[in-house]
Each structure stands twice: as C-alpha cells, then as structure tokens.
Design a protein around this motif. Structure first.
Motif, mmCIF file in Angstrom:
data_model
loop_
_atom_site.group_PDB
_atom_site.id
_atom_site.type_symbol
_atom_site.label_atom_id
_atom_site.label_comp_id
_atom_site.label_asym_id
_atom_site.label_seq_id
_atom_site.Cartn_x
_atom_site.Cartn_y
_atom_site.Cartn_z
ATOM 1 N N THR A 126 0.918 -1.290 0.019
ATOM 2 C CA THR A 126 0.030 -0.126 -0.095
ATOM 3 C C THR A 126 0.831 1.330 0.041
ATOM 4 N N ASP A 134 -3.302 2.468 -4.903
ATOM 5 C CA ASP A 134 -4.027 1.499 -3.766
ATOM 6 C C ASP A 134 -5.346 1.117 -4.514
ATOM 7 N N ARG A 135 -5.897 1.970 -5.402
ATOM 8 C CA ARG A 135 -7.366 1.564 -5.813
ATOM 9 C C ARG A 135 -6.681 0.346 -6.941
ATOM 10 N N GLU A 142 -6.150 -3.618 6.016
ATOM 11 C CA GLU A 142 -6.611 -2.437 6.963
ATOM 12 C C GLU A 142 -6.228 -1.082 6.088
ATOM 13 N N ASN A 191 -5.868 -0.694 3.263
ATOM 14 C CA ASN A 191 -6.730 -0.264 1.718
ATOM 15 C C ASN A 191 -8.088 -0.754 1.982
ATOM 16 N N LYS A 192 -8.682 -0.567 3.120
ATOM 17 C CA LYS A 192 -9.912 -0.977 3.442
ATOM 18 C C LYS A 192 -11.210 -0.543 2.355
ATOM 19 N N THR A 193 -11.036 0.568 2.235
ATOM 20 C CA THR A 193 -12.131 1.282 1.472
ATOM 21 C C THR A 193 -12.059 0.420 -0.039
ATOM 22 N N ASN A 194 -11.033 0.667 -0.732
ATOM 23 C CA ASN A 194 -10.668 0.034 -1.903
ATOM 24 C C ASN A 194 -10.959 -1.628 -1.950
ATOM 25 N N ILE A 251 -13.053 -3.056 -0.055
ATOM 26 C CA ILE A 251 -14.425 -3.254 0.077
ATOM 27 C C ILE A 251 -15.079 -3.338 -1.205
ATOM 28 N N GLU A 252 -14.630 -2.138 -1.989
ATOM 29 C CA GLU A 252 -15.151 -1.944 -3.165
ATOM 30 C C GLU A 252 -15.070 -2.874 -4.213
ATOM 31 N N GLU A 266 -17.317 -6.033 -3.036
ATOM 32 C CA GLU A 266 -18.526 -5.852 -3.573
ATOM 33 C C GLU A 266 -18.923 -6.320 -5.000
#
Length: 283
Positions: A95, A175-176, A233, A235-238, A240-241, A244
């Motif tokens: 990350t 990171d994305r 942890e 890179n949690k937001t990416n 989770i995306e 999904e």
C-alpha cells in the motif's frame, strides 16, 4: 552506493539483497530485524554481510524497508530522522497512500522514495528469498517528484539493473488499482481455502481429489496473515469496493446456474478468456 541497510530480510528484502549483491559485489548489506534469529539465518544464507541496528543507518547510502505496512507507517519517520542528508530510504510496501502520508511533512521527505515492487511468492522469511525474483517485474514508484533527483536516480538505476521496469503512479491510484489485481486475489484464495477446509471437516476425502487447478488457485492462501491483515486494513475502502463487485459477479453466476442458463454462462466465460490477451500484452 556502498552501504545498504535492509530493514526486514524476508522474501522481498532478502531477494532484493541477493540480487543487489550479485550485480554489485562491492556493496555491504547490513541487516536489521526485531528478531536476532532472523538475522542469524540471513547471515547463514548470505543474504546480509553484517547485523545492524536502527542507530547505524546514519551510515547508510540506501535503506530498504521491507516489513508489514503498519510497521512501516510507524517506523518510517524514525528512519528518516536517522538517515543522513546523502542517504535514501525506500519502502517496498503493497500500500502506498498511508505510507506517503506518514512522512508527507517530514523535514527529510526528499530522502524518501515510495515504491512497490510487484513480485513475490506465498512464502515468507529469509529462507523464502530467491535470486532473480524481480527480473521483468514492475516496480511502481509513487511521488517521485518529492525525492531528491540525484538520490532517486541512483536508486532507480540500482533496481533497473536487477531487472525491474519502472512505472510511475500517485499513491491513491496505486492503492485503488492494486486492490483489484493483488488484494482481491489474496482474499479469494483465503476464502476458497476456508470454504474447502470447512467442508473437509465432514468429508475427509476431499483433498484426495484436489488437483493442480485447486493448488494453483489456493496457493496465495499460504501467504502470511501478519503481512496481509495490515494491507487489508490500510486499503480497506478500495478492498471493500472490489469485494462488492466480486460478490455481485458471484451472485450473478449463481442466478444463471439456478435458471439453467448455461448458454449465458458459456458466454461469460468466453468473454473472460480475453484476459489472456491482456496479460500477454502486459508480460
């Protein structure tokens, strides 16, 4: 660069040390680790020439940080405090946004180069280090403009000489993108392994039927939880995306199965076969 300090001498740090030493025999590799047993193993394997401590890095031309990303965030400011004005610190974390933010206002920010060599195996520790790991591999370099030019120039040549090709990207985009091509792969492998282990408790013969396809798919589930939990942890937001979207695709596939729509399943798989052309173009 004469004196290189490796903070972390496992798969990545140890492999970098091996390749750098091969191409630059005059370089002295100093190893730093929390565990003395790790350094002893690294010495026995010839990954490092000497043991060292954090206080010694004032003498470093280059410091390579290859430890879990949460530890990097905590330790990096201290490392920069100790580096000389002529020394450079690089990290090899998976990350980049949190790591770059941790030192964005540090007075020696110009002495830091954020990078991510995209190479590795499912193994860890000094015994996992292999020669030639980085040949043909991509090294993502972030915020290169924030690093003193003369220092980055020497380091990038060093990494190019061992076979890496450089790609430049900002930390957020890194990171994305890496969430899709690396982090999701590891989660998929861990969860596939978990699913089969859970089932195996009732069906003891299941692993007798596991062939090479299962082995190659679940290979990443052997990776170190100590390394990967902090990555998820940070890179949690990416992550989770990506999960999904992945779960949506799995649910869609399940619905096609329920509807006996195997023509659509065939077409989905046929269209996805195009990934081999994409990967062949990259590699």
């Amino acid at each position: 660069m004469k004196h290189i300090y490796a903070i972390g001498v496992g798969l990545i740090g140890g492999s970098l040390a091996k390749d750098i030493k091969k191409h630059n025999p005059e370089v002295v590799i100093h190893g730093i680790s929390r565990k003395d047993t790790t350094l002893n193993t690294a010495l026995e394997l010839g990954l490092i020439d000497r043991k060292a401590t954090l206080d010694d890095i004032v003498n470093a031309d280059l410091v390579i940080v290859s430890i879990p990303v949460d530890a990097t965030v905590k330790l990096l400011p201290t490392i920069l405090d100790k580096i000389s004005d002529k020394g450079l610190v690089v990290d090899a974390g998976s990350t980049k946004e949190a790591i770059c933010k941790a030192v964005e206002n540090h007075p020696k920010r110009r002495n830091f180069l954020a990078m991510h060599p995209i190479a590795g195996t499912e193994h860890s520790g000094p015994t996992a280090a292999v020669e030639g790991l980085f040949i043909g591999k991509t090294n993502i370099v972030c915020e290169v403009e924030k690093t003193t030019f003369k220092l980055q120039e020497k380091a990038l040549k060093l990494f190019s000489d061992i076979g890496m090709r450089m790609r430049y990207m900002n930390p957020v985009e890194h990171d994305r993108h890496i969430a899709y091509v690396s982090h999701l792969s590891h989660i998929s492998a861990f969860m596939l392994g978990k699913t089969v282990i859970d089932k195996e408790r009732n069906e003891r013969d299941i692993f007798d039927m596991a062939g090479s396809g299962f082995a190659s798919t679940v290979r990443l589930a052997k990776s170190s939880p100590e390394m990967w939990t902090p990555i998820f942890e940070q890179n949690k937001t990416n992550v989770i995306e990506t999960l999904e979207e992945y779960i949506n695709n799995l649910n869609h596939f399940k619905e096609l199965m329920k509807d006996d729509n195997f023509e659509a399943i065939f077409n989905e798989m046929k269209n996805t076969n195009h990934i081999k052309d994409i990967l062949n173009g990259i590699h």
